[in-house]
Design a protein around this motif. Structure first.
Motif, PDB file in Angstrom:
ATOM      1  N   PRO A 139       0.803  -1.216   0.000  1.00  0.00           N
ATOM      2  CA  PRO A 139       0.000   0.000   0.000  1.00  0.00           C
ATOM      3  C   PRO A 139       0.839   1.270   0.000  1.00  0.00           C
ATOM      4  O   PRO A 139       2.001   1.261   0.420  1.00  0.00           O
ATOM      5  N   VAL A 175      -7.091  -1.419   2.689  1.00  0.00           N
ATOM      6  CA  VAL A 175      -5.994  -2.385   2.768  1.00  0.00           C
ATOM      7  C   VAL A 175      -6.491  -3.648   3.472  1.00  0.00           C
ATOM      8  O   VAL A 175      -6.230  -4.773   3.031  1.00  0.00           O
ATOM      9  N   VAL A 178      -8.683  -5.864   1.251  1.00  0.00           N
ATOM     10  CA  VAL A 178      -7.892  -6.671   0.319  1.00  0.00           C
ATOM     11  C   VAL A 178      -7.228  -7.823   1.077  1.00  0.00           C
ATOM     12  O   VAL A 178      -7.186  -8.961   0.592  1.00  0.00           O
ATOM     13  N   TYR A 193       0.326  -6.925  -4.731  1.00  0.00           N
ATOM     14  CA  TYR A 193      -0.702  -5.936  -5.053  1.00  0.00           C
ATOM     15  C   TYR A 193      -0.263  -4.535  -4.629  1.00  0.00           C
ATOM     16  O   TYR A 193      -0.048  -4.275  -3.442  1.00  0.00           O
ATOM     17  N   LEU A 195      -1.401  -1.026  -3.782  1.00  0.00           N
ATOM     18  CA  LEU A 195      -2.692  -0.531  -3.314  1.00  0.00           C
ATOM     19  C   LEU A 195      -2.660   0.975  -3.083  1.00  0.00           C
ATOM     20  O   LEU A 195      -1.790   1.486  -2.373  1.00  0.00           O
ATOM     21  N   THR A 263      -6.410  -1.687  -8.074  1.00  0.00           N
ATOM     22  CA  THR A 263      -6.350  -3.011  -7.443  1.00  0.00           C
ATOM     23  C   THR A 263      -7.425  -3.216  -6.388  1.00  0.00           C
ATOM     24  O   THR A 263      -8.009  -4.301  -6.295  1.00  0.00           O
ATOM     25  N   VAL A 264      -7.705  -2.200  -5.588  1.00  0.00           N
ATOM     26  CA  VAL A 264      -8.745  -2.349  -4.559  1.00  0.00           C
ATOM     27  C   VAL A 264     -10.081  -2.689  -5.212  1.00  0.00           C
ATOM     28  O   VAL A 264     -10.799  -3.596  -4.769  1.00  0.00           O
TER      29      VAL A 264
END
Length: 287
Positions: A139, A175, A178, A193, A195, A263-264
């Motif tokens: 993230p 976060v 996910v 990922y 984020l 991505t989220v």
């Protein structure tokens, strides 16, 4: 039979929200790793049980991972964090843990990046070498930082050495969402990922938003880097931590943290929270 998940950092910014995201789900049993289970009664209930956990206590670590299938790994913000994380990975593998979801940081996969990123990447590599499946969450800076780390002071000012650099801050809840998906559903194995929130914004724009929701006059003061460094040292922060934070601030000031990903949305099926939404939900923190 319910899957047992160990969540480290269970009282922290992200870990606590991962516990909340998993609470009440019948398909999982959650162990919330805390320094003192006796003092974590607020976490207990339903499918969540606090367990005593210290990275430096091998016996506690061994007991915490017994019977665990999946692990949410938050490394402590310490100079020896790579070694501490490796100990937990070893204990997890020995106990039969199948999958690790690691809270990393955006940019950790960039070779030769800043020190904090290099430490995260070292842990990522160790996990990859363990043979366990993994998901790396990388993230950007957290919106919660405006509450816990650089809120407006009594004078209404936010002091940071960021210039006009913009950053795609992300809400911790996104976060955690996910993380919960990676811990409870398939298709996330051996993936990383990046984020972010839905948009990049400057600290000046954040100050204006905080002012609107709190009813206060909030301003951003761009602090010279030397002054920011001196202030952190004067607060008693160790030199390694100050150096790491100054590198991070420099990345943000240069605008390298402005990247926005989807991505989220892809993982959770919903858009990430905007800073305006986050600010409205947390307005009381600044009043």
């Amino acid at each position: 039979m319910a899957t047992t998940i160990l969540v480290t950092g269970a009282t922290g910014t992200i870990g606590s929200q991962v516990v909340s995201a998993l609470k009440g789900r019948n398909e999982v049993t959650v162990r919330a790793a805390v320094r003192s289970a006796a003092k974590a009664a607020a976490l207990k209930g339903g499918n969540v049980t606090p367990v005593d956990f210290e990275y430096t206590n091998a016996e506690q670590m061994k007991k915490a991972v017994e019977g665990v299938e999946k692990l949410f790994l938050v490394t402590p913000f310490a100079q020896e964090q790579v070694d501490l994380a490796a100990r937990l990975v070893d204990a997890a593998k020995a106990a039969g843990v199948k999958h690790i979801v690691k809270l990393s940081a955006m940019g950790a996969d960039h070779e030769g990046g800043i020190q904090l990123g290099r430490w995260h990447r070292s842990v990522e590599r160790y996990i990859q070498g363990s043979g366990l499946t993994y998901t790396f969450l990388r993230p950007n800076n957290f919106m919660e930082n405006f509450i816990g780390y650089y809120p407006p002071g009594k004078d209404g000012n936010i002091y940071l050495p960021w210039g006009q650099g913009a950053c795609s801050f992300i809400a911790g809840g996104d976060v955690a969402a996910v993380a919960a998906a990676a811990l409870t559903t398939g298709g996330h194995e051996n993936k990383g990922y990046d984020l972010t929130g839905p948009a990049a914004f400057t600290i000046g724009q954040a100050a204006a938003t905080i002012g609107e929701v709190s009813g206060r006059k909030v301003n951003y003061v761009d602090v010279p880097e030397a002054a920011a460094q001196k202030a952190m040292l004067d607060m008693g922060m160790p030199a390694w931590m100050v150096d790491g934070m100054m590198e991070l601030h420099a990345i943000d000031k240069a605008g390298y943290a402005a990247q926005v990903t989807d991505t989220v949305q892809k993982v959770t099926g919903r858009a990430p929270v905007s800073f305006a939404q986050f600010a409205r939900q947390n307005a009381a923190a600044w009043k």
